[in-house]
Design an enzyme around this catalytic site. Structure first.
Site, PDB file in Angstrom:
ATOM      1  N   VAL A 111       0.836  -1.200   0.000  1.00  0.00           N
ATOM      2  CA  VAL A 111       0.000   0.000   0.000  1.00  0.00           C
ATOM      3  C   VAL A 111       0.879   1.261   0.000  1.00  0.00           C
ATOM      4  O   VAL A 111       1.011   1.936  -1.011  1.00  0.00           O
ATOM      5  CB  VAL A 111      -0.972  -0.005   1.203  1.00  0.00           C
ATOM      6  CG1 VAL A 111      -1.757   1.304   1.281  1.00  0.00           C
ATOM      7  CG2 VAL A 111      -1.944  -1.178   1.069  1.00  0.00           C
ATOM      8  N   CYS A 112       1.495   1.568   1.110  1.00  0.00           N
ATOM      9  CA  CYS A 112       2.221   2.838   1.237  1.00  0.00           C
ATOM     10  C   CYS A 112       3.362   2.967   0.238  1.00  0.00           C
ATOM     11  O   CYS A 112       3.575   4.038  -0.341  1.00  0.00           O
ATOM     12  CB  CYS A 112       2.745   2.984   2.658  1.00  0.00           C
ATOM     13  SG  CYS A 112       1.456   2.806   3.907  1.00  0.00           S
ATOM     14  N   ALA A 113       4.112   1.881   0.034  1.00  0.00           N
ATOM     15  CA  ALA A 113       5.228   1.932  -0.911  1.00  0.00           C
ATOM     16  C   ALA A 113       4.745   1.795  -2.355  1.00  0.00           C
ATOM     17  O   ALA A 113       5.135   2.591  -3.219  1.00  0.00           O
ATOM     18  CB  ALA A 113       6.242   0.838  -0.586  1.00  0.00           C
TER      19      ALA A 113
END
Length: 215
Positions: free
Chosen positions: A117-119
């Site tokens: 998600v974040c990366a």
């Protein structure tokens, strides 16, 4: 099929620390907790060793996600820290986009929790925006190995280069005789990559007194 090898260049690259938060750290279960802490600190320190413009960002840090580790905040006390209050994909935050653009760099080294998600979301947005993206896979983490593999496959399919921390460091260095080179990188590896650090220690010990080690 033609291939052009784009190498990391310390004069063209910047570093992103994405949601390496003390609460989200608990979700990184595809590698051991000891390795996760080690690798996220190593990722941040690469920015200091190579003088890379660095941007930090967090997601809802006043809730269960928590803040960035104090080691990272102290290491990059002068770096922009963008505290997002809702955006999952950091690229959706205007302050973050401006901080990245302000570096003037077009190569982006990224790592984050969670990998999928974040990366990944940010990496895909950066590619779409025209950046060359290099994902430090050692410094990202998620729920399990399959999820990490799927996320890395998704990034590769979009043109992201997925590298180990060792590969990021040595590609930035290029030559042990450069600066940063042996004097700067050997202590880094001794601290964060003991497999390599102890190899160097053994070599030094074998050369004690000027006797060739044979390695």
């Amino acid at each position: 099929m033609s291939f052009k090898y784009e190498r990391l260049d310390k004069d063209k690259a910047m570093l992103l620390v994405v949601d390496h938060q003390e609460g989200l750290y608990q979700l990184a279960r595809d590698v051991s907790p000891v390795n996760v802490k080690n690798n996220i600190l190593a990722h941040a320190e690469l920015g200091k060793i190579f003088g890379l413009p660095t941007v930090l960002t967090t997601s809802a840090e006043t809730g269960p996600n928590g803040p960035l580790p104090k080691e990272i905040l102290e290491m990059h006390s002068d770096a922009p820290l963008v505290k997002r209050h809702g955006e999952v994909n950091a690229w959706d935050n205007a302050e973050f986009r401006e901080a990245v653009k302000a570096t003037g760099r077009k190569q982006v080294i990224i790592a984050g929790i969670t990998t999928d998600v974040c990366a990944t979301f940010l990496a895909l947005s950066l590619v779409e925006a025209g950046y060359s993206v290099f994902a430090n896979s050692d410094a990202s983490g998620t729920f399990d190995v399959k999820t990490a593999q799927d996320a890395n496959d998704r990034m590769r399919a979009a043109g992201v280069q997925v590298l180990s921390m060792f590969a990021v460091a040595t590609e930035l260095m290029r030559d042990w005789r450069n600066t940063p080179g042996t004097p700067e990188l050997m202590p880094f590896f001794d601290q964060y990559l003991p497999e390599y650090g102890f190899l160097a220690r053994a070599h030094d010990a074998a050369l004690s007194g000027g006797t060739p080690s044979g390695l």
